[in-house]
Design an enzyme around this catalytic site. Structure first.
Site, PDB file in Angstrom:
ATOM      1  CG  ASN A 189      39.826  27.554  38.962  1.00 20.86           C
ATOM      2  OD1 ASN A 189      40.414  26.476  38.926  1.00 20.86           O
ATOM      3  ND2 ASN A 189      39.007  27.963  37.993  1.00 20.86           N
ATOM      4  CG  HIS A 233      41.083  27.457  29.677  1.00 17.67           C
ATOM      5  ND1 HIS A 233      40.081  26.711  29.101  1.00 17.67           N
ATOM      6  CD2 HIS A 233      40.554  27.988  30.801  1.00 17.67           C
ATOM      7  CE1 HIS A 233      38.986  26.798  29.835  1.00 17.67           C
ATOM      8  NE2 HIS A 233      39.248  27.560  30.879  1.00 17.67           N
ATOM      9  CD  GLU A 284      37.965  27.221  34.267  1.00 16.13           C
ATOM     10  OE1 GLU A 284      38.022  27.828  33.181  1.00 16.13           O
ATOM     11  OE2 GLU A 284      37.694  27.774  35.345  1.00 16.13           O
TER      12      GLU A 284
HETATM   13  C1  XIL Z   1      33.418  31.039  30.304  1.00 13.91           C
HETATM   14  C2  XIL Z   1      32.198  30.276  29.787  1.00 13.91           C
HETATM   15  O1  XIL Z   1      32.634  29.034  29.283  1.00 13.91           O
HETATM   16  C3  XIL Z   1      31.521  31.080  28.716  1.00 13.91           C
HETATM   17  O2  XIL Z   1      30.300  30.439  28.322  1.00 13.91           O
HETATM   18  C4  XIL Z   1      31.212  32.488  29.213  1.00 13.91           C
HETATM   19  O3  XIL Z   1      30.683  33.249  28.167  1.00 13.91           O
HETATM   20  C5  XIL Z   1      32.468  33.156  29.758  1.00 13.91           C
HETATM   21  O4  XIL Z   1      33.052  32.321  30.760  1.00 13.91           O
HETATM   22  N1  XIL Z   1      37.842  30.787  32.807  1.00 13.91           N
HETATM   23  C6  XIL Z   1      36.822  30.529  33.701  1.00 13.91           C
HETATM   24  C7  XIL Z   1      35.464  30.218  33.223  1.00 13.91           C
HETATM   25  O5  XIL Z   1      37.105  30.423  34.907  1.00 13.91           O
HETATM   26  O6  XIL Z   1      34.462  30.667  34.084  1.00 13.91           O
HETATM   27  C8  XIL Z   1      35.223  30.788  31.837  1.00 13.91           C
HETATM   28  O7  XIL Z   1      33.975  30.317  31.380  1.00 13.91           O
HETATM   29  C9  XIL Z   1      36.338  30.389  30.906  1.00 13.91           C
HETATM   30  C10 XIL Z   1      37.659  30.928  31.401  1.00 13.91           C
END
Ligand code: XIL
Length: 381
Positions: free
Chosen positions: A201, A237, A265
């Site tokens: 990932n 993201h 995500e």
């Molecule tokens: C984030 C969570 O959404 C939050 O609640 C936590 O505080 C930090 O982690 N990339 C990832 C996820 O792979 O695991 C992350 O999740 C967001 C960024």
């Protein structure tokens, strides 16, 4: 190849009201089942228990553990394991016929590693050996506990630097074990749960061409070594508005390696569309672009949003995005009502050309049932 949702799934997941109703009233889950795409949300036991369970089960056919399966949560103190949140999430998913994405076995950033890890390694006479033992033991324990119940694992999360094509040299895994930790983690995950799809990932490759090239190079190396990897998660993201053609091309490039791919995500904060006259409509169009890109590539198997409603988005606490809060990046608003983005996604999913034969059969049966033609005749004697 056209997508063919399994017949059982269509019959079980797609309800008659969903099919009879206009697109705006069809659940996202029903539309996803018809399209053959896994559509999910990241969530966790705390959010589900606080009231999100009904919405999640109605609208999504897949869940990812937002935090509940991270090492920091599963082993809060050395040797002390707490399975309660992860167990509850898996039980919830199974009770509602949902698939589970496990997230994540090996992650060197944020709340991936437990807070005690660095001190424990520093106190060890051989930190590399200690971390190798801990990592392999962790993978065996977690993937082994849930073996057969997890559809896909994010085995390694974010091995690359945040905005370049090289390895993340600040990760404890890279510092102590070198780049070989990635292959070792995949081999250990395969041994612990031979049936799970194993994913790498990565963040930021959707809009950073150089980093995407670095990802392809890493994947080619793993495949050349015979590392058991099945798929790639592009986190989604987005730091800029998605470009549908670019995204499609990237999904195709991963497919060309013989791997499957998911957007794992997804969130699209409103600040990306702030200059538009109607930011919610622009956000909806961008969501539609991401779903269209995935639907255009047979190897693209799923899309997961990082959160359920705008009330629970991690972005509002994230160091960069919190200054734009409320970011409102998801498909449901703070009250859990569908946003234009959710309507746009349902429309894209329902527009997938030509339902396969299984979906056609199910639609036909359900249409007959709607007209009262499948009712059993009362016995006359
Ligand atoms: C984030 C969570 O959404 C939050 O609640 C936590 O505080 C930090 O982690 N990339 C990832 C996820 O792979 O695991 C992350 O999740 C967001 C960024």
């Amino acid at each position: 190849m056209p997508r063919r949702p399994p017949l059982a799934c269509v019959l079980v997941c797609v309800t008659l009201p969903a099919l009879a109703a206009p697109a705006s009233a069809t659940t996202l889950r029903a539309a996803a089942a018809l399209s053959g795409l896994h559509v999910g949300a990241a969530t966790g036991q705390v959010e589900l228990a606080a009231g999100a369970a009904t919405l999640v089960a109605a609208e999504f056919g897949s869940v990812t553990a937002e935090n509940d399966m991270k090492w920091s949560v599963l082993e809060p103190a050395p040797g002390v394991r707490d399975w309660s949140r992860a167990d509850a999430l898996v039980t919830f998913a199974e009770a509602n016929g949902m698939r589970v994405r496990g997230h994540t076995l090996v992650w060197g950033r944020s709340n991936g590693p437990p807070s005690w890890l660095e001190a424990s390694l520093a106190a060890s006479p051989d930190p590399s050996l200690a971390l190798e033992d801990l990592m392999l033991g962790h993978i065996a324990a977690v993937a082994g506990r849930y073996a057969g119940r997890i559809h896909s694992w994010d085995v390694v999360n974010e091995p690359l630097a945040f905005s370049s094509a090289s390895y993340d040299t600040s990760s404890p895994y890279y510092r102590h074990l070198g780049p070989g930790f990635v292959a070792d983690a995949f081999r250990a995950a395969r041994a612990a749960d031979p049936g799970a799809k194993l994913y790498l990932n990565e963040v930021g490759t959707e809009t950073n061409p150089a980093k995407f090239e670095g990802l392809l190079t890493l994947l080619e190396g793993l495949l050349a070594e015979g590392v058991p990897i099945d798929g790639v998660g592009l986190q989604g993201h987005f730091l800029a508005r998605p470009n549908r053609a670019d995204l499609t091309a990237r999904l195709q490039a991963i497919a060309a390696l013989g791997l499957e791919v998911e957007i794992t995500e997804l969130d699209l904060p409103l600040v990306l569309f702030g200059a538009r006259p109607d930011p919610l409509a622009a956000q909806a169009a961008a969501y539609a672009d991401v779903f269209s890109a995935c639907l255009a590539v047979a190897a693209c198997r799923g899309i997961t949003t990082w959160g359920v409603t705008d009330a629970g988005s991690w972005l509002d606490d994230e160091p960069f995005f919190r200054s734009f809060a409320p970011n409102r990046p998801l498909l449901f608003d703070e009250q859990g009502s569908p946003k234009p983005a959710r309507e746009a996604v349902v429309a894209v999913l329902l527009a997938v050309p030509e339902p396969g034969p299984a979906a056609s059969l199910a639609l036909g049966l359900l249409a007959l049932a709607a007209h009262g033609r499948l009712r059993r005749r009362p016995r006359t004697s």
